[in-house]
Design an enzyme around this catalytic site. Structure first.
Site, PDB file in Angstrom:
ATOM      1  CG  ASP A 251      34.742   9.167   6.293  1.00  0.00           C
ATOM      2  OD1 ASP A 251      35.738   9.918   6.363  1.00  0.00           O
ATOM      3  OD2 ASP A 251      34.591   8.342   5.367  1.00  0.00           O
TER       4      ASP A 251
HETATM    5  C1  BGC Z   1      37.803   9.229   3.826  1.00  0.00           C
HETATM    6  C2  BGC Z   1      38.418   8.536   5.029  1.00  0.00           C
HETATM    7  C3  BGC Z   1      39.658   9.280   5.448  1.00  0.00           C
HETATM    8  C4  BGC Z   1      39.295  10.732   5.736  1.00  0.00           C
HETATM    9  C5  BGC Z   1      40.477  11.560   6.172  1.00  0.00           C
HETATM   10  C6  BGC Z   1      37.578  10.702   4.089  1.00  0.00           C
HETATM   11  O1  BGC Z   1      37.172  11.348   2.910  1.00  0.00           O
HETATM   12  O2  BGC Z   1      36.571   8.617   3.513  1.00  0.00           O
HETATM   13  O3  BGC Z   1      38.735   7.207   4.711  1.00  0.00           O
HETATM   14  O4  BGC Z   1      40.217   8.661   6.570  1.00  0.00           O
HETATM   15  O5  BGC Z   1      38.760  11.312   4.549  1.00  0.00           O
HETATM   16  O6  BGC Z   1      41.363  11.765   5.146  1.00  0.00           O
END
Ligand code: BGC
Length: 716
Positions: A251
């Site tokens: 993530d």
């Molecule tokens: C979120 C993810 C997301 C990623 C990209 C993160 O902060 O937890 O779910 O895909 O950002 O935007």
């Protein structure tokens, strides 16, 4: 035969298939190139278009490796508001799951994937299939259910739909990202049984049913170890036991991690990526902290993903009409009719008094990375007008002015948020005399109450889970004023999550929960209220009587979001007793149970048959529409295991589905094959799944505790 298929066979006949192709490229790369290959590139290095894309991989033109674009997409493709590109906003994931319809989830995936493909996106960062453990989690609207069978199967259908376009998905957040407070560091303390039966189960189903091309590891820790550094989770369970052969990405790191440990655990791609990480990997390999075999594996997974998802440049905006019509259908099929005392469908049209800011300013989608910049949002007031239903002009004037003024004010103060969704306007306080006059002028009232939510923070109890005083007063005053004139009131819930309903639900005559219904929300609500569409959604979560009835209530950061209880660690003390598993087993009353939902027609269940074999159990029954209008019926198959041995919940959902549209008098035969593994529980001491011997009961029907049919079978 398609060109791609021809090429594939050509590659095979030359002894060249994608994996070895990837490995031979890895063999030619320098250490620095390999390190850059597994780390995302900076936003400033992106091409000037598609700024909504949240990350890219590094291109290597000399090896024919293109850059890959990744964008969020749990309810539509997340593009930038600053560009002219628009994508369809579908109902939230929580709504989609309430359809209990995997074919519909696949259709949504197909259309969202098609739109992503047209915008040159290679991987859609969705679906989120974490379990809805507690009503206050800020991302519940991005997740599906409190039950892993629903979460896993709806998620798998979505993945199959997206990937049918030849682009990838990223199933997230693996694993136990069930709260947003301190999400980077929170340590989830979960028993092995709860992990296996609840939190891993949905991911297991999704991996086995849909082979997602990528999986995203969560920010949080699990039982003391950051999930992203856990080789047991990523390499032993995901890759080893479940046979997963796709890519694992992190993530969007908000905390510094140990890159060597992340790589070794099984992560292949570091997102969003930084020069420091590249540097760290190069140094790590040089000084022996990082095994080159781990880096080579990761590198070849990134190259394979590129080979799977690269389509050249499309540069063609998608046809958004297809998305709009599907979005409306999904909104209609996901809506849950919670109460109807002789009011719906609205018979004579008459004049409607529309109350509540959300009747004029609907919450179509949630905020954060799941926000969708869509071509339009259809408001309930406009949909009423379009349908030829007269709405009170004085109320319209009042609310429209308020929305225009207050939205401009918020947008001005929160410029940065425009990209990910603005905070909601507070409900407007109305004088009783104004409501009394509206009750005289109009034939009935519709009140809309709404909630949004966003990633990075959890919801509050006051004025969010519980209605605000202004909202409660609005409901009471409108109901009193209209009832005093013998007129009825419908309440529309426009929700990002579960709210308290017990203390006020007896006041309105009808309650329709449309969740976050996407860009066509207003039309869908209008169609549902007037009977043009028949509600067929069923709750995939429970609505407790009070927040503190919830099994995880005290093990969730409801007190001090910054530093109080459950900030550093959260004890999943309720174990496997999540949602209805708890309420049904312990006999705790809920406001609206899992599986609940009304229709404008009635259904009869008949002809139950069960045949137990060694490897599976075959179940069949018929569902007949016995009412006066066409409708669809969602059903569940719940299992009660024999007593003795491991502690078991009173009921567990093992399969679910929905009939086709049945005309009055028409019936459908439902046939389901339950594999023997579906009856197993995880024995922590033995470290294995075990199937108890004895008499099993199957309860058929969507609502767990109100079976329409029951059957028994034995396992010896
Ligand atoms: C979120 C993810 C997301 C990623 C990209 C993160 O902060 O937890 O779910 O895909 O950002 O935007």
């Amino acid at each position: 035969m398609k060109i791609r298929t021809l090429l594939f066979f050509l590659c095979l006949s030359l002894g060249y298939c994608f994996p070895s192709g990837a490995q031979s490229i890895v063999g030619k790369m320098t250490l620095e190139e390999k390190a850059r290959c597994v780390v995302g590139i900076k936003r400033s290095d992106f091409p000037p278009t598609n700024k909504g894309i949240c990350a890219r991989t590094a291109p290597f033109p000399s090896y024919g490796i293109p850059t890959l674009a990744l964008a969020d997409g749990s309810s539509g493709v997340h593009l930038s508001r600053r560009e002219k590109d628009r994508a369809t906003a579908f109902p939230s994931s929580m709504a989609l799951a309430s359809s209990w319809d995997t074919a519909l989830a696949k259709e949504v995936g197909t259309v969202a994937g098609y739109e992503a493909l047209r915008y040159n996106i290679n991987v859609l960062l969705a679906p989120g299939i974490n379990i809805i453990r507690n009503p206050l989690c800020g991302r519940n609207f991005e997740y599906y259910s409190e039950d892993p069978v629903i979460a896993g199967n709806i998620g798998a259908a979505y993945v199959n739909g997206v990937q049918g376009n030849g682009i990838g998905t990223s199933v997230k957040h693996f694993i136990c990202n069930n709260q947003e407070t301190n999400r980077g560091h929170n340590n989830a303390l979960v028993s092995m049984r709860a992990l296996r039966e609840i939190y891993l189960k949905g991911f297991e189903i999704c991996v086995k049913e849909a082979s997602p091309w990528t999986i995203m590891t969560a920010y949080n820790s699990l039982n003391g170890l950051p999930v992203q550094e856990n080789p047991w989770l990523i390499s032993a369970v995901l890759r080893g036991e479940w046979g997963y052969d796709g890519l694992v990405m992190t993530d969007w790191s908000i905390v510094p991690h140990n890159t060597a440990a992340q790589l070794h655990a099984g992560n292949d791609l570091f997102m969003p990526g930084s020069d420091n990480q590249v540097q760290d990997i190069v140094e790590g390999v040089r000084n022996g902290r990082i095994d080159i075999a781990d880096l080579d594996r990761a590198c070849s997974k990134v190259i394979q993903l590129g080979q799977r998802t690269w389509h050249g440049s499309k540069n063609k905006a998608p046809d958004l009409k297809r998305g709009a019509s599907l979005s409306k259908r999904v909104a209609c099929e996901s809506a849950v009719l919670l109460k109807n005392e002789g009011m719906l469908p609205l018979a004579a049209k008459g004049t409607a008094a529309l109350f509540g800011v959300r009747s004029y300013d609907l919450v179509a989608v949630g905020s954060g990375s799941a926000f969708v910049v869509c071509p339009h949002v259809i408001q309930l007031i406009d949909a009423f007008r379009e349908a030829g239903i007269a709405a009170d002009a004085e109320l319209e004037d009042l609310y429209r002015k308020y929305v225009a003024f207050a939205s401009a004010d918020i947008a001005y103060n929160e410029k940065i948020k425009v990209h990910i969704g603005l905070p909601l306007l507070p409900e407007l306080e109305l004088r009783r005399s104004l409501i009394d006059k509206a009750a005289e002028r109009n034939d009935y009232a519709v009140i809309t109450i709404g909630r949004t939510a966003e990633e990075g923070k959890d919801r509050n109890l006051q004025d969010d889970y519980y209605l605000s005083d202004t909202e409660k007063e609005l409901i009471s005053m409108v109901c009193e004023a209209f009832h005093a004139k013998g007129k009825q009131v419908a309440l529309v819930l426009n929700l990002a999550g579960i709210i308290e309903t017990e203390t006020w639900k007896d006041q309105p005559d009808a309650i329709l929960n449309v969740w976050l219904p996407g860009q066509e929300g207003g039309t869908a609500v209008c169609d549902l209220l007037t009977g043009k569409a028949n509600p067929s959604g069923r709750l995939a979560v429970s609505f407790p009587v009070d927040y503190f009835d919830c099994p995880s209530a005290y093990n969730f950061p409801f007190e001090h979001p910054e530093e109080g209880k459950n900030y550093d660690f959260t004890d999943y003390a309720e174990d496997i007793y999540v949602g209805y598993r708890y309420y049904c087993t312990k006999g705790v009353k809920v406001s609206y149970p899992f599986g609940y939902g009304l229709s404008y027609t009635t259904f009869e269940y008949a002809m139950p048959k069960v045949k137990a074999g060694k490897k599976s159990v075959s179940v069949s029954f018929t569902v007949r529409n016995t009412g006066a209008v066409p409708g669809k019926e969602a059903y569940g198959i719940y299992l009660t295991a024999p007593s003795g041995g491991l502690d078991k919940p009173a009921l567990e959902l093992k399969a679910f589905g929905k009939t086709r549209m049945l005309s009055p008098g028409e019936s459908e035969i439902v046939r389901v094959e339950l594999p023997a593994e579906a009856f197993a529980s995880f024995n922590e001491e033995a470290g294995e799944w075990q199937i108890a011997r004895g008499k099993y009961t199957l309860s058929i029907g969507a609502e767990a505790e109100k079976p329409r049919l029951m059957m028994e079978f034995k396992r010896n």
